[in-house]
Design a protein around this motif. Structure first.
Motif, PDB file in Angstrom:
ATOM      1  N   ILE A  22       0.832  -1.211   0.000  1.00  0.00           N
ATOM      2  CA  ILE A  22       0.000   0.000   0.000  1.00  0.00           C
ATOM      3  C   ILE A  22       0.862   1.253   0.000  1.00  0.00           C
ATOM      4  CG2 ILE A  22      -0.378   0.259   2.494  1.00  0.00           C
ATOM      5  CD1 ILE A  22      -3.145   0.615  -0.057  1.00  0.00           C
ATOM      6  N   TRP A  23       1.963   1.268   0.733  1.00  0.00           N
ATOM      7  CA  TRP A  23       2.819   2.456   0.749  1.00  0.00           C
ATOM      8  C   TRP A  23       3.490   2.690  -0.604  1.00  0.00           C
ATOM      9  CZ3 TRP A  23       2.183   6.279   3.730  1.00  0.00           C
ATOM     10  CH2 TRP A  23       1.739   6.112   5.038  1.00  0.00           C
ATOM     11  N   LEU A  24       3.930   1.626  -1.236  1.00  0.00           N
ATOM     12  CA  LEU A  24       4.523   1.783  -2.570  1.00  0.00           C
ATOM     13  C   LEU A  24       3.499   2.292  -3.580  1.00  0.00           C
ATOM     14  CD1 LEU A  24       6.849  -1.326  -2.980  1.00  0.00           C
ATOM     15  CD2 LEU A  24       7.524   1.068  -3.070  1.00  0.00           C
ATOM     16  N   SER A  25       2.267   1.825  -3.459  1.00  0.00           N
ATOM     17  CA  SER A  25       1.242   2.269  -4.404  1.00  0.00           C
ATOM     18  C   SER A  25       0.866   3.730  -4.174  1.00  0.00           C
ATOM     19  CB  SER A  25       0.013   1.372  -4.320  1.00  0.00           C
ATOM     20  OG  SER A  25      -0.593   1.475  -3.057  1.00  0.00           O
ATOM     21  N   VAL A  26       0.815   4.167  -2.931  1.00  0.00           N
ATOM     22  CA  VAL A  26       0.534   5.581  -2.645  1.00  0.00           C
ATOM     23  C   VAL A  26       1.678   6.455  -3.149  1.00  0.00           C
ATOM     24  CG1 VAL A  26       0.266   7.253  -0.767  1.00  0.00           C
ATOM     25  CG2 VAL A  26      -1.021   5.124  -0.731  1.00  0.00           C
ATOM     26  N   ALA A  27       2.906   6.001  -2.951  1.00  0.00           N
ATOM     27  CA  ALA A  27       4.061   6.748  -3.469  1.00  0.00           C
ATOM     28  C   ALA A  27       4.033   6.796  -5.002  1.00  0.00           C
ATOM     29  CB  ALA A  27       5.358   6.104  -2.984  1.00  0.00           C
ATOM     30  N   ALA A  28       3.624   5.713  -5.632  1.00  0.00           N
ATOM     31  CA  ALA A  28       3.532   5.688  -7.096  1.00  0.00           C
ATOM     32  C   ALA A  28       2.477   6.672  -7.586  1.00  0.00           C
ATOM     33  CB  ALA A  28       3.205   4.276  -7.581  1.00  0.00           C
ATOM     34  N   LEU A  29       1.358   6.740  -6.870  1.00  0.00           N
ATOM     35  CA  LEU A  29       0.304   7.683  -7.251  1.00  0.00           C
ATOM     36  C   LEU A  29       0.793   9.118  -7.108  1.00  0.00           C
ATOM     37  CD1 LEU A  29      -2.619   7.767  -8.235  1.00  0.00           C
ATOM     38  CD2 LEU A  29      -3.325   7.856  -5.849  1.00  0.00           C
ATOM     39  N   ALA A  30       1.515   9.411  -6.049  1.00  0.00           N
ATOM     40  CA  ALA A  30       2.068  10.762  -5.865  1.00  0.00           C
ATOM     41  C   ALA A  30       3.089  11.085  -6.955  1.00  0.00           C
ATOM     42  CB  ALA A  30       2.701  10.877  -4.484  1.00  0.00           C
ATOM     43  N   MET A  31       3.938  10.128  -7.269  1.00  0.00           N
ATOM     44  CA  MET A  31       4.947  10.351  -8.313  1.00  0.00           C
ATOM     45  C   MET A  31       4.306  10.543  -9.682  1.00  0.00           C
ATOM     46  SD  MET A  31       7.985  10.521  -7.161  1.00  0.00           S
ATOM     47  CE  MET A  31       9.003  10.215  -8.562  1.00  0.00           C
ATOM     48  N   THR A  32       3.156   9.938  -9.900  1.00  0.00           N
ATOM     49  CA  THR A  32       2.457  10.067 -11.175  1.00  0.00           C
ATOM     50  C   THR A  32       2.131  11.522 -11.461  1.00  0.00           C
ATOM     51  OG1 THR A  32       1.552   7.860 -11.060  1.00  0.00           O
ATOM     52  CG2 THR A  32       0.357   9.426 -12.412  1.00  0.00           C
ATOM     53  N   PHE A  33       1.758  12.274 -10.433  1.00  0.00           N
ATOM     54  CA  PHE A  33       1.389  13.672 -10.628  1.00  0.00           C
ATOM     55  C   PHE A  33       2.601  14.587 -10.704  1.00  0.00           C
ATOM     56  CE2 PHE A  33      -2.461  11.844  -8.743  1.00  0.00           C
ATOM     57  CZ  PHE A  33      -3.336  12.134  -9.771  1.00  0.00           C
ATOM     58  N   MET A  34       3.752  14.141 -10.207  1.00  0.00           N
ATOM     59  CA  MET A  34       4.960  14.968 -10.272  1.00  0.00           C
ATOM     60  C   MET A  34       5.805  14.621 -11.497  1.00  0.00           C
ATOM     61  SD  MET A  34       6.097  15.257  -6.297  1.00  0.00           S
ATOM     62  CE  MET A  34       5.991  13.519  -5.923  1.00  0.00           C
ATOM     63  N   LEU A  35       6.133  13.358 -11.621  1.00  0.00           N
ATOM     64  CA  LEU A  35       6.950  12.864 -12.738  1.00  0.00           C
ATOM     65  C   LEU A  35       6.294  11.594 -13.277  1.00  0.00           C
ATOM     66  CD1 LEU A  35      10.446  13.176 -11.049  1.00  0.00           C
ATOM     67  CD2 LEU A  35       9.588  14.616 -12.890  1.00  0.00           C
ATOM     68  N   PRO A  36       5.487  11.712 -14.321  1.00  0.00           N
ATOM     69  CA  PRO A  36       4.727  10.543 -14.794  1.00  0.00           C
ATOM     70  C   PRO A  36       5.574   9.329 -15.155  1.00  0.00           C
ATOM     71  CG  PRO A  36       3.884  12.529 -15.796  1.00  0.00           C
ATOM     72  CD  PRO A  36       5.132  12.918 -15.056  1.00  0.00           C
ATOM     73  N   LEU A  37       6.728   9.542 -15.724  1.00  0.00           N
ATOM     74  CA  LEU A  37       7.565   8.394 -16.091  1.00  0.00           C
ATOM     75  C   LEU A  37       8.073   7.672 -14.844  1.00  0.00           C
ATOM     76  CD1 LEU A  37       8.711   6.797 -18.424  1.00  0.00           C
ATOM     77  CD2 LEU A  37      10.692   8.312 -18.424  1.00  0.00           C
ATOM     78  N   ALA A  38       8.472   8.425 -13.825  1.00  0.00           N
ATOM     79  CA  ALA A  38       8.890   7.812 -12.562  1.00  0.00           C
ATOM     80  C   ALA A  38       7.702   7.129 -11.888  1.00  0.00           C
ATOM     81  CB  ALA A  38       9.502   8.861 -11.641  1.00  0.00           C
ATOM     82  N   GLY A  39       6.522   7.725 -11.995  1.00  0.00           N
ATOM     83  CA  GLY A  39       5.321   7.104 -11.458  1.00  0.00           C
ATOM     84  C   GLY A  39       5.001   5.801 -12.157  1.00  0.00           C
TER      85      GLY A  39
END
Length: 139
Positions: A22-39
């Motif tokens: 769950i923590w990795l998925s929340v971090a991925a969602l946050a990264m999606t809005f900042m850096l989509p490729l990193a997300g």
């Protein structure tokens, strides 16, 4: 002489497997809005962590809710980041021209002209319904 301490062999602890997903998925969602490729990359890792956590939690007799939540959130992040990355790649030339224009823009009005040029270029390349969805038609 002391005996070296060894980590326990075997699967990861069940308690941390769901939380990690769950923590990795929340971090991925946050990264999606900042850096989509990193997300996109992080969402792939989060999805794998969630899928790997399911059998660990089932074998330990624990609830799989955290792992399933991680899978759902990481799937959403994966879809959003894939769309955002594809859109960035599709509009790469227009965005590069916008950045060059902004380098030479010394006033607020000239920056507004740069954005207007970018919006017009994007409107020529994208369908109108996509632009309305993105909110690019409204100033």
């Amino acid at each position: 002489m002391s005996t070296p301490v060894q980590a326990p062999a075997g699967p990861q602890p069940a308690d941390s497997a769901g939380r990690r997903a769950i923590w990795l998925s929340v971090a991925a969602l946050a990264m999606t809005f900042m850096l989509p490729l990193a997300g996109l990359v992080m969402a792939g890792f989060a999805l794998m962590a969630g899928v790997r956590a399911l059998p660990v939690l089932k074998d330990a007799g624990r609830s799989t809710g955290m792992a399933v939540g991680g899978i759902v959130v990481s799937s959403v992040a994966l879809a959003l980041s894939a769309m955002a990355t594809a859109l960035q790649l599709y509009l790469m030339d227009e965005y590069s021209a916008y950045q060059e224009c902004m380098k030479g823009a010394g006033t607020v009005s000239s920056q507004g002209e740069c954005f207007a040029q970018f919006r017009e270029a994007a409107q020529r390349k994208l369908p109108a319904d996509v632009l309305q969805l993105l909110g690019a038609v409204q100033p």
